[in-house]
Design an enzyme around this catalytic site. Structure first.
Site, PDB file in Angstrom:
ATOM      1  CG  HIS A 250      -0.196   0.080   2.531  1.00 20.53           C
ATOM      2  ND1 HIS A 250       0.177   1.260   3.118  1.00 20.53           N
ATOM      3  CD2 HIS A 250       0.256  -0.907   3.335  1.00 20.53           C
ATOM      4  CE1 HIS A 250       0.805   1.022   4.246  1.00 20.53           C
ATOM      5  NE2 HIS A 250       0.885  -0.297   4.408  1.00 20.53           N
TER       6      HIS A 250
ATOM      7  CG  HIS B  44      12.735  -3.847 -14.700  1.00 16.34           C
ATOM      8  ND1 HIS B  44      13.438  -4.429 -15.733  1.00 16.34           N
ATOM      9  CD2 HIS B  44      11.911  -4.821 -14.234  1.00 16.34           C
ATOM     10  CE1 HIS B  44      13.036  -5.695 -15.877  1.00 16.34           C
ATOM     11  NE2 HIS B  44      12.116  -5.943 -14.964  1.00 16.34           N
TER      12      HIS B  44
END
Length: 209
Positions: A136, A145
């Site tokens: 979250h 990446h």
């Protein structure tokens, strides 16, 4: 009829992106593009490689996605595409789990089994690779990446152009700077400044760009 798009890239990474687009079933892939002109005329999964940038400029397909693993190369191509009036799509594998409040910007790929939890933001031209977990309130900058099997705990910020290698873990509430490399299997327990490579568990700096 579905919108026709191109895939820029004709490598193994492009194969994964093609599979995601096919499974989403939102677009029809018209062709592939790659600046390696030796690939012109080849096919991947039945899609022709038409050539490089000049060939793309001569086409009537104006929407696509960049399927290049290198952060620097992917962002460079994406920038060129935008400058030349092309629109970039995002691609999210149907098995990926995106929670409430998640935002994913254009040019980003979310691969099979990835989990992105509530209120996380994913910038442009990001790769969230296979089975990566982002908890979250994370903020992932442009051109990042996140490699397969990586885990970002809650409220982690990752700066643009950073590469989190396979199996790395970032504990909660940390800031990882711009253009950082976090080595495979590393555990990051403190903030990482811009341009640093860190490896190990706990991760330690081994190189400054």
């Amino acid at each position: 009829m579905k919108q026709k798009i191109f895939v820029f890239g004709a490598s193994g990474h492009a194969k994964v992106v093609i599979d995601i687009i096919e499974r989403q079933d939102l677009y029809d892939i018209a062709f592939l593009v790659d600046d390696d002109l030796s690939l012109k005329g080849h096919q991947i999964y039945g899609y022709p490689v038409i050539g490089g940038k000049d060939d793309l400029l001569g086409s009537d397909v104006r929407m696509g996605i960049v399927a290049i693993g290198s952060n620097r190369a992917r962002r460079s191509v994406a920038g060129w595409l935008r400058e030349n009036g092309f629109e970039l799509i995002s691609a999210v594998h149907p098995s990926a789990q995106l929670a409430r409040g998640v935002s994913v910007e254009s040019g980003t790929v979310v691969m099979a089994g990835a989990v992105i939890n509530s209120d996380s933001t994913i910038g442009r031209e990001v790769i969230i690779n296979t089975q990566a977990s982002i908890d979250h309130d994370c903020a992932i900058g442009e051109g990042v990446h996140i490699a397969p099997g990586s885990t970002l705990c809650g409220t982690v910020t990752v700066g643009e152009g950073t590469f989190i290698c396979a199996g790395a873990t970032i504990i909660p509430n940390l800031t990882i700077g711009h253009h950082v490399t976090v080595g495979a299997g590393s555990t990051v327990i403190r903030d990482v400044p811009d341009g640093v490579t860190v490896v190990g568990s706990p991760a330690k700096a081994v190189r400054q760009c």
